[in-house]
Design an enzyme around this catalytic site. Sequence first.
Site, short mmCIF file in Angstrom:
data_model
loop_
_atom_site.label_atom_id
_atom_site.label_comp_id
_atom_site.label_asym_id
_atom_site.label_seq_id
_atom_site.Cartn_x
_atom_site.Cartn_y
_atom_site.Cartn_z
N PRO A 90 0.82 -1.22 0.00
CA PRO A 90 0.00 0.00 0.00
C PRO A 90 0.85 1.26 0.00
O PRO A 90 0.34 2.35 -0.22
CB PRO A 90 -0.83 -0.12 1.29
CG PRO A 90 -0.12 -1.11 2.13
CD PRO A 90 0.64 -2.02 1.22
N GLU A 117 2.15 -8.38 8.24
CA GLU A 117 2.48 -6.95 8.30
C GLU A 117 3.38 -6.53 7.13
O GLU A 117 3.88 -5.41 7.10
CB GLU A 117 3.15 -6.62 9.64
CG GLU A 117 2.20 -6.65 10.82
CD GLU A 117 0.97 -5.77 10.62
OE1 GLU A 117 1.11 -4.62 10.20
OE2 GLU A 117 -0.15 -6.27 10.88
N ARG A 155 -5.03 -7.17 -20.66
CA ARG A 155 -6.01 -6.71 -21.66
C ARG A 155 -5.38 -5.74 -22.67
O ARG A 155 -5.98 -5.43 -23.70
CB ARG A 155 -7.24 -6.09 -21.00
CG ARG A 155 -6.96 -4.89 -20.12
CD ARG A 155 -8.22 -4.38 -19.45
NE ARG A 155 -9.09 -3.62 -20.34
CZ ARG A 155 -10.20 -4.08 -20.88
NH1 ARG A 155 -10.62 -5.29 -20.64
NH2 ARG A 155 -10.93 -3.32 -21.67
N ASP A 170 -11.10 2.74 -23.97
CA ASP A 170 -11.52 2.61 -22.56
C ASP A 170 -11.23 3.89 -21.78
O ASP A 170 -10.33 4.65 -22.14
CB ASP A 170 -10.72 1.49 -21.88
CG ASP A 170 -11.33 0.12 -22.12
OD1 ASP A 170 -12.52 0.04 -22.41
OD2 ASP A 170 -10.57 -0.87 -22.00
#
Length: 231
Positions: A90, A117, A155, A170
Amino acid sequence: MRFDIITLFPAIFDGYLTQSLLEKAIRRGLVDIACHNLRDWSDDPKHHKVDDRPFGGGPGMLLQVAPTVAAVEAVETFDPRPARRLILTPQGRRLDQRLAEELATSERLLLLCGRYEGFDQRVIEILQPEEISVGDFVLNGGEVAAMVVIDSIVRLLPGVLGDEQSSFEDSFSRGNRLLEFPQYTRPREYRGHTVPEVLLSGDHQRITAWRAEMSRERTRQRRQDLLDENI
Ligand code: SAM
């Protein structure tokens, strides 16, 4: 293109890799995806342990540096192509369409999935991977994040989608970096909601102009930041 995934839970990928576009891309040899279990590089022959408590105290466990570095170095030898090393965290660079497009030009990616963690910091210091985040929230592990990264890349690879134009148009994509225009299919009318007349006109110039206008309008309403970037 080849992906190597290092994870504590390779089975999480089973369903994802055996369905729909991914299954087809693998079957047709457009992508090759190999999952490796981090525990195979544990130096604990009995329990195959790869985690330990953090120095300094605190909750949770950390993935250890030795098995992780050994796993990455070994997996890299499984194919002659050099791998771009990515670690899911993150705390990394936020994935967006531009990054997916850039990663799609690589021949090989190695994705390191964390758990608990996360990793001992020396994993980053020694392997110097690119740290990638899929958003400002915390997942239980890097597996879902790795699937997001792979999905956004696959993709874009030539031959994976039926129509190459599709990924070009897109939202966020190279076509115009805006949100896509609204789309409709049959029936022409449902519960009083009708398809815009222009889309039934067969006039391709008018349709293209309408779509461009709708794309800008939708982006203005929902994501002014994208229009500001495009100026
Ligand atoms: N303690 C870490 C922190 O605060 O930064 C979070 C650890 S998280 C519970 C366990 C693992 O999930 C991470 O090592 C990473 O691999 C993965 N992960 C969680 N959230 C993620 C995100 N937003 N993007 C990418 N990977 C994520």
